[in-house]
Design a protein around this motif. Structure first.
Motif, PDB file in Angstrom:
ATOM      1  N   VAL A  50      57.292  64.606  23.336  1.00 61.00           N
ATOM      2  CA  VAL A  50      58.310  63.930  22.693  1.00 61.00           C
ATOM      3  C   VAL A  50      59.284  63.933  24.159  1.00 61.00           C
ATOM      4  O   VAL A  50      59.731  64.831  24.818  1.00 61.00           O
ATOM      5  N   LEU A  51      60.006  62.817  24.440  1.00 60.45           N
ATOM      6  CA  LEU A  51      60.594  62.321  25.741  1.00 60.45           C
ATOM      7  C   LEU A  51      61.969  61.681  25.186  1.00 60.45           C
ATOM      8  O   LEU A  51      61.716  60.590  24.619  1.00 60.45           O
ATOM      9  N   PRO A  52      63.031  61.998  25.386  1.00 59.06           N
ATOM     10  CA  PRO A  52      64.275  61.095  25.322  1.00 59.06           C
ATOM     11  C   PRO A  52      64.313  60.040  26.267  1.00 59.06           C
ATOM     12  O   PRO A  52      63.680  60.012  27.272  1.00 59.06           O
ATOM     13  N   VAL A  53      64.588  58.781  25.464  1.00 63.43           N
ATOM     14  CA  VAL A  53      64.638  57.419  26.409  1.00 63.43           C
ATOM     15  C   VAL A  53      65.132  57.760  27.688  1.00 63.43           C
ATOM     16  O   VAL A  53      64.755  57.112  28.591  1.00 63.43           O
ATOM     17  N   GLY A  54      66.376  58.296  27.942  1.00 60.25           N
ATOM     18  CA  GLY A  54      66.793  58.562  29.004  1.00 60.25           C
ATOM     19  C   GLY A  54      65.964  59.258  30.155  1.00 60.25           C
ATOM     20  O   GLY A  54      66.699  59.480  31.163  1.00 60.25           O
ATOM     21  N   GLU A  55      65.109  60.013  29.871  1.00 60.12           N
ATOM     22  CA  GLU A  55      64.355  60.800  30.696  1.00 60.12           C
ATOM     23  C   GLU A  55      62.704  60.004  31.267  1.00 60.12           C
ATOM     24  O   GLU A  55      62.320  60.719  32.076  1.00 60.12           O
ATOM     25  N   ILE A  56      62.731  58.948  30.560  1.00 57.83           N
ATOM     26  CA  ILE A  56      61.293  58.148  30.643  1.00 57.83           C
ATOM     27  C   ILE A  56      61.382  57.791  32.225  1.00 57.83           C
ATOM     28  O   ILE A  56      60.266  57.942  33.092  1.00 57.83           O
ATOM     29  N   ASP A  57      62.607  57.331  32.762  1.00 54.44           N
ATOM     30  CA  ASP A  57      62.407  56.828  34.439  1.00 54.44           C
ATOM     31  C   ASP A  57      62.020  58.135  35.100  1.00 54.44           C
ATOM     32  O   ASP A  57      61.174  57.928  36.065  1.00 54.44           O
ATOM     33  N   GLY A  58      62.609  59.177  34.795  1.00 55.58           N
ATOM     34  CA  GLY A  58      62.343  60.466  35.557  1.00 55.58           C
ATOM     35  C   GLY A  58      61.161  60.842  35.452  1.00 55.58           C
ATOM     36  O   GLY A  58      60.239  61.315  36.486  1.00 55.58           O
ATOM     37  N   ALA A  59      60.450  60.766  34.278  1.00 59.15           N
ATOM     38  CA  ALA A  59      59.300  61.418  34.179  1.00 59.15           C
ATOM     39  C   ALA A  59      58.011  60.211  34.719  1.00 59.15           C
ATOM     40  O   ALA A  59      56.753  60.667  35.156  1.00 59.15           O
TER      41      ALA A  59
END
Length: 79
Positions: A50-59
């Protein structure tokens, strides 16, 4: 639920080639809004995180993904 979250902080992302708006191939990451949708599209025993939407770019940084396909319906041989 089928599958399981990974045991460490590593997130493995599935990238698929898609045709971009300019007609050229580019890589897209797959993301699902629920484990049942993941299992329906990709099969049983899929790892998930589970990734918060705000962490997708970093991932996705450094992965080569140009966009994210959310809850994609993948083609099958029957289609």
């Amino acid at each position: 639920m089928s599958g399981s979250p990974p045991d460490d902080d590593t997130v493995e992302v599935t990238l698929v080639p898609v045709t971009g708006p300019d007609g050229r191939q580019q890589l897209a990451a797959l993301a699902f809004t629920s484990v049942p949708l993941l299992v329906e599209a990709m099969g049983e025993r899929q790892p998930w995180a589970v990734l918060p939407v705000g962490e997708i770019d970093g991932a996705l940084r450094g992965s080569g993904a140009r966009n994210v396909l959310v809850d994609p319906r993948l083609a099958t041989d029957e289609e």
